[in-house]
Design a protein around this motif. Structure first.
Motif, mmCIF file in Angstrom:
data_model
loop_
_atom_site.group_PDB
_atom_site.id
_atom_site.type_symbol
_atom_site.label_atom_id
_atom_site.label_comp_id
_atom_site.label_asym_id
_atom_site.label_seq_id
_atom_site.Cartn_x
_atom_site.Cartn_y
_atom_site.Cartn_z
ATOM 1 N N VAL A 98 -30.882 83.386 60.165
ATOM 2 C CA VAL A 98 -30.899 81.936 59.964
ATOM 3 C C VAL A 98 -29.721 81.547 59.070
ATOM 4 C CG1 VAL A 98 -32.251 79.967 59.128
ATOM 5 C CG2 VAL A 98 -33.426 81.959 60.102
ATOM 6 N N GLN A 99 -28.939 80.576 59.528
ATOM 7 C CA GLN A 99 -27.792 80.100 58.757
ATOM 8 C C GLN A 99 -27.914 78.596 58.534
ATOM 9 O OE1 GLN A 99 -23.410 81.073 59.650
ATOM 10 N NE2 GLN A 99 -23.676 79.019 60.472
ATOM 11 N N TYR A 100 -27.930 78.202 57.273
ATOM 12 C CA TYR A 100 -27.862 76.791 56.899
ATOM 13 C C TYR A 100 -26.380 76.457 56.770
ATOM 14 C CZ TYR A 100 -27.886 72.704 53.868
ATOM 15 O OH TYR A 100 -27.657 71.463 53.325
ATOM 16 N N SER A 101 -25.938 75.366 57.392
ATOM 17 C CA SER A 101 -24.519 74.993 57.353
ATOM 18 C C SER A 101 -24.340 73.547 56.912
ATOM 19 C CB SER A 101 -23.880 75.120 58.745
ATOM 20 O OG SER A 101 -23.950 76.424 59.217
ATOM 21 N N GLU A 102 -23.291 73.320 56.153
ATOM 22 C CA GLU A 102 -22.870 71.969 55.803
ATOM 23 C C GLU A 102 -21.427 71.803 56.228
ATOM 24 O OE1 GLU A 102 -23.395 70.815 51.716
ATOM 25 O OE2 GLU A 102 -25.572 71.072 51.820
ATOM 26 N N TYR A 103 -21.164 70.666 56.873
ATOM 27 C CA TYR A 103 -19.805 70.287 57.251
ATOM 28 C C TYR A 103 -19.506 68.975 56.554
ATOM 29 C CZ TYR A 103 -20.258 73.676 61.077
ATOM 30 O OH TYR A 103 -20.433 74.820 61.819
ATOM 31 N N ASN A 104 -18.720 69.018 55.492
ATOM 32 C CA ASN A 104 -18.292 67.802 54.802
ATOM 33 C C ASN A 104 -17.091 67.212 55.532
ATOM 34 O OD1 ASN A 104 -20.202 67.871 52.596
ATOM 35 N ND2 ASN A 104 -19.098 69.680 51.888
ATOM 36 N N SER A 105 -16.640 66.066 55.083
ATOM 37 C CA SER A 105 -15.517 65.394 55.728
ATOM 38 C C SER A 105 -14.346 66.360 55.931
ATOM 39 C CB SER A 105 -15.076 64.202 54.875
ATOM 40 O OG SER A 105 -14.050 63.501 55.529
ATOM 41 N N GLY A 106 -13.858 66.436 57.171
ATOM 42 C CA GLY A 106 -12.743 67.313 57.520
ATOM 43 C C GLY A 106 -13.153 68.714 57.932
ATOM 44 N N MET A 107 -14.412 69.099 57.677
ATOM 45 C CA MET A 107 -14.860 70.451 58.027
ATOM 46 C C MET A 107 -15.283 70.516 59.490
ATOM 47 S SD MET A 107 -16.967 71.705 54.711
ATOM 48 C CE MET A 107 -16.098 72.419 53.342
ATOM 49 N N LEU A 132 -30.225 68.710 61.043
ATOM 50 C CA LEU A 132 -31.156 68.383 59.966
ATOM 51 C C LEU A 132 -31.051 66.953 59.451
ATOM 52 C CD1 LEU A 132 -30.873 71.651 57.835
ATOM 53 C CD2 LEU A 132 -32.643 71.038 59.497
ATOM 54 N N ASN A 133 -29.959 66.280 59.740
ATOM 55 C CA ASN A 133 -29.784 64.952 59.147
ATOM 56 C C ASN A 133 -29.022 64.020 60.078
ATOM 57 O OD1 ASN A 133 -27.259 66.302 58.835
ATOM 58 N ND2 ASN A 133 -26.747 64.988 57.109
ATOM 59 N N SER A 134 -28.918 62.786 59.626
ATOM 60 C CA SER A 134 -28.076 61.785 60.274
ATOM 61 C C SER A 134 -27.232 61.178 59.157
ATOM 62 C CB SER A 134 -28.939 60.732 60.979
ATOM 63 O OG SER A 134 -29.815 60.136 60.046
ATOM 64 N N GLY A 135 -26.516 60.105 59.435
ATOM 65 C CA GLY A 135 -25.753 59.444 58.379
ATOM 66 C C GLY A 135 -24.381 60.054 58.144
ATOM 67 N N LEU A 153 -27.357 65.145 69.259
ATOM 68 C CA LEU A 153 -28.594 65.773 68.799
ATOM 69 C C LEU A 153 -29.435 64.839 67.939
ATOM 70 C CD1 LEU A 153 -27.355 69.397 67.983
ATOM 71 C CD2 LEU A 153 -28.393 68.525 70.075
ATOM 72 N N GLY A 154 -28.828 64.155 66.995
ATOM 73 C CA GLY A 154 -29.597 63.298 66.095
ATOM 74 C C GLY A 154 -30.480 64.130 65.174
ATOM 75 N N GLU A 155 -31.023 63.504 64.154
ATOM 76 C CA GLU A 155 -31.883 64.208 63.199
ATOM 77 C C GLU A 155 -33.107 64.773 63.913
ATOM 78 O OE1 GLU A 155 -34.222 63.274 59.032
ATOM 79 O OE2 GLU A 155 -32.520 62.036 59.620
ATOM 80 N N ARG A 178 -22.600 66.717 57.592
ATOM 81 C CA ARG A 178 -23.447 67.192 58.693
ATOM 82 C C ARG A 178 -24.162 68.457 58.225
ATOM 83 N NH1 ARG A 178 -23.376 71.145 62.718
ATOM 84 N NH2 ARG A 178 -24.063 70.455 64.776
ATOM 85 N N LYS A 179 -25.497 68.464 58.308
ATOM 86 C CA LYS A 179 -26.296 69.619 57.893
ATOM 87 C C LYS A 179 -27.066 70.145 59.098
ATOM 88 C CE LYS A 179 -26.855 67.782 53.238
ATOM 89 N NZ LYS A 179 -27.812 67.399 52.193
ATOM 90 N N SER A 180 -27.024 71.456 59.276
ATOM 91 C CA SER A 180 -27.713 72.044 60.429
ATOM 92 C C SER A 180 -28.227 73.436 60.102
ATOM 93 C CB SER A 180 -26.779 72.114 61.640
ATOM 94 O OG SER A 180 -25.674 72.959 61.344
ATOM 95 N N LEU A 181 -29.155 73.880 60.915
ATOM 96 C CA LEU A 181 -29.606 75.269 60.899
ATOM 97 C C LEU A 181 -29.178 75.898 62.194
ATOM 98 C CD1 LEU A 181 -33.333 75.357 59.671
ATOM 99 C CD2 LEU A 181 -31.310 76.140 58.456
#
Length: 188
Positions: A98-107, A132-135, A153-155, A178-181
């Protein structure tokens, strides 16, 4: 209820929506990961993201309904694709990564790739991605089954596919985070 709703299937790519209870569990937990726990994953130009690996046991403690949904969804996909072996009681012989990932602006993870190389010793057989999220803007998840296709995909949205054959990527995030698993079912 831990059974996701089927949205669509393109080739072997299945788009799902997690049940309301699972989404509520995710929202309640907010899947908070301390910045100090995140590891930067960067390669020259094709990938920039923050990740943290979790065990399925750890995920089960944080979000038990989500873990149950993941197991159920992967078992259903395997009954269709037959990529993982089962034991004499018909239980999957599987290890979850399981990998939790965050993509901030530019990632991004903008190079087209598969999650397993059938020519190597890689044992990843089934991939499941959960938004995992929207926005945030950008960060679209795309698959290429002959023509690049963006999957909205949406939240709580999810996609599941065979790790060895489906080419995919994440486009650059333009704003927000952007947050995802990503869950890989691996042969044991």
């Amino acid at each position: 209820n831990c059974v996701p709703t089927l949205h669509s299937t393109i080739m072997d790519v299945t788009r799902l929506q997690l049940p309301h209870g699972v989404c509520a569990e995710l929202c309640q937990h907010k899947f908070t990961v301390r910045k100090s726990e995140l590891e930067a994953r960067e390669t020259e130009s094709d990938r920039a993201s923050l990740v943290r690996f979790l065990s399925m046991r750890e995920l089960s403690k944080m979000c038990p309904l989500l873990a149950k949904t993941i197991r159920h969804t992967i078992a259903e996909a395997n009954s269709k694709w037959q990529l993982l072996l089962t034991d004499s009681t018909n239980r999957l012989c599987v290890r979850y990564e399981v990998q939790y990932s965050e993509y901030n602006s530019g990632m991004h993870y903008s190079s087209w790739h598969i999650d397993s190389d059938s020519l190597s010793c890689d044992k990843r057989k089934i991939t499941m991605v959960i938004q995992l999220n929207s926005g945030f803007e950008g960060g679209e998840f795309q698959v290429n089954t002959g023509i690049p296709e963006t999957l909205e995909l949406g939240e709580g949205g999810s996609v599941i596919f065979p790790s060895e054959t489906v080419v995919h990527r994440v486009l650059p995030c333009k704003s927000g985070c952007r947050k995802s698993l990503v869950i890989w079912a691996e042969a044991r």
